[in-house]
Motif scaffolding. Sequence first.
Motif, PDB file in Angstrom:
ATOM      1  N   LEU A   1      -3.860   9.759 -19.353  1.00 31.84           N
ATOM      2  CA  LEU A   1      -3.730  10.553 -18.253  1.00 31.84           C
ATOM      3  C   LEU A   1      -4.868  10.343 -17.024  1.00 31.84           C
ATOM      4  CD1 LEU A   1      -2.758  13.275 -16.988  1.00 31.84           C
ATOM      5  CD2 LEU A   1      -4.411  14.619 -18.390  1.00 31.84           C
ATOM      6  N   SER A   2      -5.801   9.988 -17.934  1.00 31.22           N
ATOM      7  CA  SER A   2      -7.212   9.705 -16.756  1.00 31.22           C
ATOM      8  C   SER A   2      -6.747   8.116 -16.332  1.00 31.22           C
ATOM      9  CB  SER A   2      -8.217   9.422 -17.891  1.00 31.22           C
ATOM     10  OG  SER A   2      -9.642   8.701 -17.216  1.00 31.22           O
ATOM     11  N   ASN A   3      -6.237   7.298 -17.001  1.00 32.61           N
ATOM     12  CA  ASN A   3      -5.760   6.218 -15.937  1.00 32.61           C
ATOM     13  C   ASN A   3      -4.697   6.438 -15.082  1.00 32.61           C
ATOM     14  OD1 ASN A   3      -7.463   4.407 -17.514  1.00 32.61           O
ATOM     15  ND2 ASN A   3      -6.057   3.899 -19.013  1.00 32.61           N
ATOM     16  N   THR A   4      -3.871   7.327 -15.499  1.00 34.85           N
ATOM     17  CA  THR A   4      -2.851   7.832 -14.297  1.00 34.85           C
ATOM     18  C   THR A   4      -3.432   8.409 -13.256  1.00 34.85           C
ATOM     19  OG1 THR A   4      -0.974   7.939 -16.294  1.00 34.85           O
ATOM     20  CG2 THR A   4      -0.487   8.801 -14.226  1.00 34.85           C
ATOM     21  N   VAL A   5      -4.116   9.495 -13.288  1.00 30.03           N
ATOM     22  CA  VAL A   5      -4.839   9.948 -12.273  1.00 30.03           C
ATOM     23  C   VAL A   5      -5.841   9.137 -11.328  1.00 30.03           C
ATOM     24  CG1 VAL A   5      -6.521  11.881 -11.975  1.00 30.03           C
ATOM     25  CG2 VAL A   5      -4.903  12.231 -13.520  1.00 30.03           C
ATOM     26  N   SER A   6      -6.499   8.203 -12.058  1.00 35.91           N
ATOM     27  CA  SER A   6      -7.237   7.186 -11.486  1.00 35.91           C
ATOM     28  C   SER A   6      -6.444   6.345 -10.535  1.00 35.91           C
ATOM     29  CB  SER A   6      -7.997   6.409 -12.437  1.00 35.91           C
ATOM     30  OG  SER A   6      -8.789   5.437 -11.876  1.00 35.91           O
ATOM     31  N   GLN A   7      -5.225   5.939 -11.206  1.00 31.29           N
ATOM     32  CA  GLN A   7      -4.390   5.132  -9.912  1.00 31.29           C
ATOM     33  C   GLN A   7      -4.018   5.759  -9.081  1.00 31.29           C
ATOM     34  OE1 GLN A   7      -1.311   3.659 -13.063  1.00 31.29           O
ATOM     35  NE2 GLN A   7      -2.585   2.146 -13.828  1.00 31.29           N
ATOM     36  N   LYS A   8      -3.418   7.051  -9.498  1.00 30.88           N
ATOM     37  CA  LYS A   8      -2.847   8.063  -8.372  1.00 30.88           C
ATOM     38  C   LYS A   8      -3.876   8.353  -7.168  1.00 30.88           C
ATOM     39  CE  LYS A   8       1.496   8.786  -9.916  1.00 30.88           C
ATOM     40  NZ  LYS A   8       2.461   8.238  -9.107  1.00 30.88           N
ATOM     41  N   ALA A   9      -5.226   8.590  -7.763  1.00 33.49           N
ATOM     42  CA  ALA A   9      -6.301   8.680  -6.767  1.00 33.49           C
ATOM     43  C   ALA A   9      -6.596   7.469  -6.035  1.00 33.49           C
ATOM     44  CB  ALA A   9      -7.619   9.021  -7.577  1.00 33.49           C
ATOM     45  N   ASN A  10      -6.555   6.274  -6.602  1.00 34.07           N
ATOM     46  CA  ASN A  10      -6.652   5.184  -5.740  1.00 34.07           C
ATOM     47  C   ASN A  10      -5.594   5.091  -4.719  1.00 34.07           C
ATOM     48  OD1 ASN A  10      -9.051   4.231  -7.131  1.00 34.07           O
ATOM     49  ND2 ASN A  10      -8.168   3.015  -8.581  1.00 34.07           N
ATOM     50  N   GLN A  11      -4.365   5.245  -5.372  1.00 34.86           N
ATOM     51  CA  GLN A  11      -3.399   4.884  -4.204  1.00 34.86           C
ATOM     52  C   GLN A  11      -3.575   6.166  -3.089  1.00 34.86           C
ATOM     53  OE1 GLN A  11       0.185   5.409  -6.660  1.00 34.86           O
ATOM     54  NE2 GLN A  11       0.388   3.420  -7.300  1.00 34.86           N
ATOM     55  N   GLN A  12      -3.849   7.484  -3.553  1.00 33.79           N
ATOM     56  CA  GLN A  12      -3.856   8.550  -2.425  1.00 33.79           C
ATOM     57  C   GLN A  12      -5.088   8.060  -1.543  1.00 33.79           C
ATOM     58  OE1 GLN A  12      -3.578  12.287  -4.208  1.00 33.79           O
ATOM     59  NE2 GLN A  12      -1.392  12.126  -4.616  1.00 33.79           N
ATOM     60  N   SER A  13      -6.195   7.720  -2.323  1.00 31.10           N
ATOM     61  CA  SER A  13      -7.325   7.288  -1.323  1.00 31.10           C
ATOM     62  C   SER A  13      -6.960   6.287  -0.208  1.00 31.10           C
ATOM     63  CB  SER A  13      -8.586   6.867  -2.097  1.00 31.10           C
ATOM     64  OG  SER A  13      -8.311   5.536  -2.847  1.00 31.10           O
ATOM     65  N   GLU A  14      -6.144   5.317  -0.954  1.00 30.11           N
ATOM     66  CA  GLU A  14      -5.813   4.275   0.393  1.00 30.11           C
ATOM     67  C   GLU A  14      -4.971   5.038   1.276  1.00 30.11           C
ATOM     68  OE1 GLU A  14      -3.783   1.198  -1.850  1.00 30.11           O
ATOM     69  OE2 GLU A  14      -5.630   0.644  -2.913  1.00 30.11           O
ATOM     70  N   GLN A  15      -4.066   5.826   1.045  1.00 30.25           N
ATOM     71  CA  GLN A  15      -3.212   6.487   1.816  1.00 30.25           C
ATOM     72  C   GLN A  15      -3.954   7.548   2.679  1.00 30.25           C
ATOM     73  OE1 GLN A  15      -0.259   8.682  -0.417  1.00 30.25           O
ATOM     74  NE2 GLN A  15       0.934   6.966  -0.843  1.00 30.25           N
ATOM     75  N   VAL A  16      -5.137   8.244   2.088  1.00 27.50           N
ATOM     76  CA  VAL A  16      -5.922   9.260   2.920  1.00 27.50           C
ATOM     77  C   VAL A  16      -6.719   8.262   3.922  1.00 27.50           C
ATOM     78  CG1 VAL A  16      -7.961  10.662   2.497  1.00 27.50           C
ATOM     79  CG2 VAL A  16      -6.251  10.945   1.234  1.00 27.50           C
ATOM     80  N   ALA A  17      -7.340   6.971   3.566  1.00 29.00           N
ATOM     81  CA  ALA A  17      -7.991   6.255   4.356  1.00 29.00           C
ATOM     82  C   ALA A  17      -7.209   5.769   5.435  1.00 29.00           C
ATOM     83  CB  ALA A  17      -8.699   4.973   3.710  1.00 29.00           C
ATOM     84  N   GLN A  18      -5.824   5.608   5.122  1.00 28.68           N
ATOM     85  CA  GLN A  18      -4.786   5.044   6.230  1.00 28.68           C
ATOM     86  C   GLN A  18      -4.723   6.413   7.384  1.00 28.68           C
ATOM     87  OE1 GLN A  18      -1.554   3.416   4.563  1.00 28.68           O
ATOM     88  NE2 GLN A  18      -2.296   1.456   4.191  1.00 28.68           N
ATOM     89  N   ALA A  19      -4.441   7.654   6.496  1.00 26.30           N
ATOM     90  CA  ALA A  19      -4.254   8.713   7.329  1.00 26.30           C
ATOM     91  C   ALA A  19      -5.615   9.001   8.446  1.00 26.30           C
ATOM     92  CB  ALA A  19      -4.242   9.824   6.588  1.00 26.30           C
ATOM     93  N   ILE A  20      -6.735   8.860   7.533  1.00 26.07           N
ATOM     94  CA  ILE A  20      -7.909   8.963   8.521  1.00 26.07           C
ATOM     95  C   ILE A  20      -8.023   8.146   9.713  1.00 26.07           C
ATOM     96  CG2 ILE A  20     -10.405   8.918   8.548  1.00 26.07           C
ATOM     97  CD1 ILE A  20     -10.415  10.235   5.657  1.00 26.07           C
ATOM     98  N   GLN A  21      -7.674   6.719   9.366  1.00 27.45           N
ATOM     99  CA  GLN A  21      -7.609   5.822  10.575  1.00 27.45           C
ATOM    100  C   GLN A  21      -6.720   6.337  11.583  1.00 27.45           C
ATOM    101  OE1 GLN A  21      -7.154   2.062   8.474  1.00 27.45           O
ATOM    102  NE2 GLN A  21      -9.177   1.869   7.810  1.00 27.45           N
ATOM    103  N   TRP A  22      -5.396   6.701  11.112  1.00 27.85           N
ATOM    104  CA  TRP A  22      -4.564   6.738  12.063  1.00 27.85           C
ATOM    105  C   TRP A  22      -4.757   8.315  12.974  1.00 27.85           C
ATOM    106  CZ3 TRP A  22      -0.713   3.972  14.020  1.00 27.85           C
ATOM    107  CH2 TRP A  22      -0.207   3.126  13.148  1.00 27.85           C
ATOM    108  N   GLY A  23      -5.509   9.007  11.826  1.00 28.58           N
ATOM    109  CA  GLY A  23      -5.972  10.410  13.022  1.00 28.58           C
ATOM    110  C   GLY A  23      -7.097  10.024  13.789  1.00 28.58           C
TER     111      GLY A  23
END
Length: 149
Positions: free
Chosen positions: A100-122
Amino acid sequence: MDNLLYISIGVIAVAFVILVYYLIKTIFAMKKTQENIMDTVLNIKGQVNEVAKESKDLIHKSNHLLEDFKRKSESLDSVFIAAKDLGDSLQQMNRSVKVLSNTVSQKANQQSEQVAQAIQWGSAAIDLWAKWKDKKDKTKKTDDQTDTK
């Protein structure tokens, strides 16, 4: 010659009396030794009986203790089985938490990339809006100035 015969018989009689005396003395000594041996044998027999009784009691107590130990160790078997099951459950839970921790970490990494992209777009959108607003304000000011002239 008769005297010699009487003397010989006298010597034989004295020798016989001495022999009987020492035989009687030896028999009394043997009787005393036999009594001592008999007392010793009876004493040893009593001690052997005592040791045998104590050994029998000791064996009985040892068997009782062994049965008690066996019974108590069998009752502890369930505790050890429960502890093993608990250990297995904790190990399985640890594996699940790790996955679960590995899955959450992977999802967080994926979402952090998406959030970073969203912040850049914003940020880019805000910059564009700010530029558009500045341009609009500048055009409005120039229109207002041309109108007032």
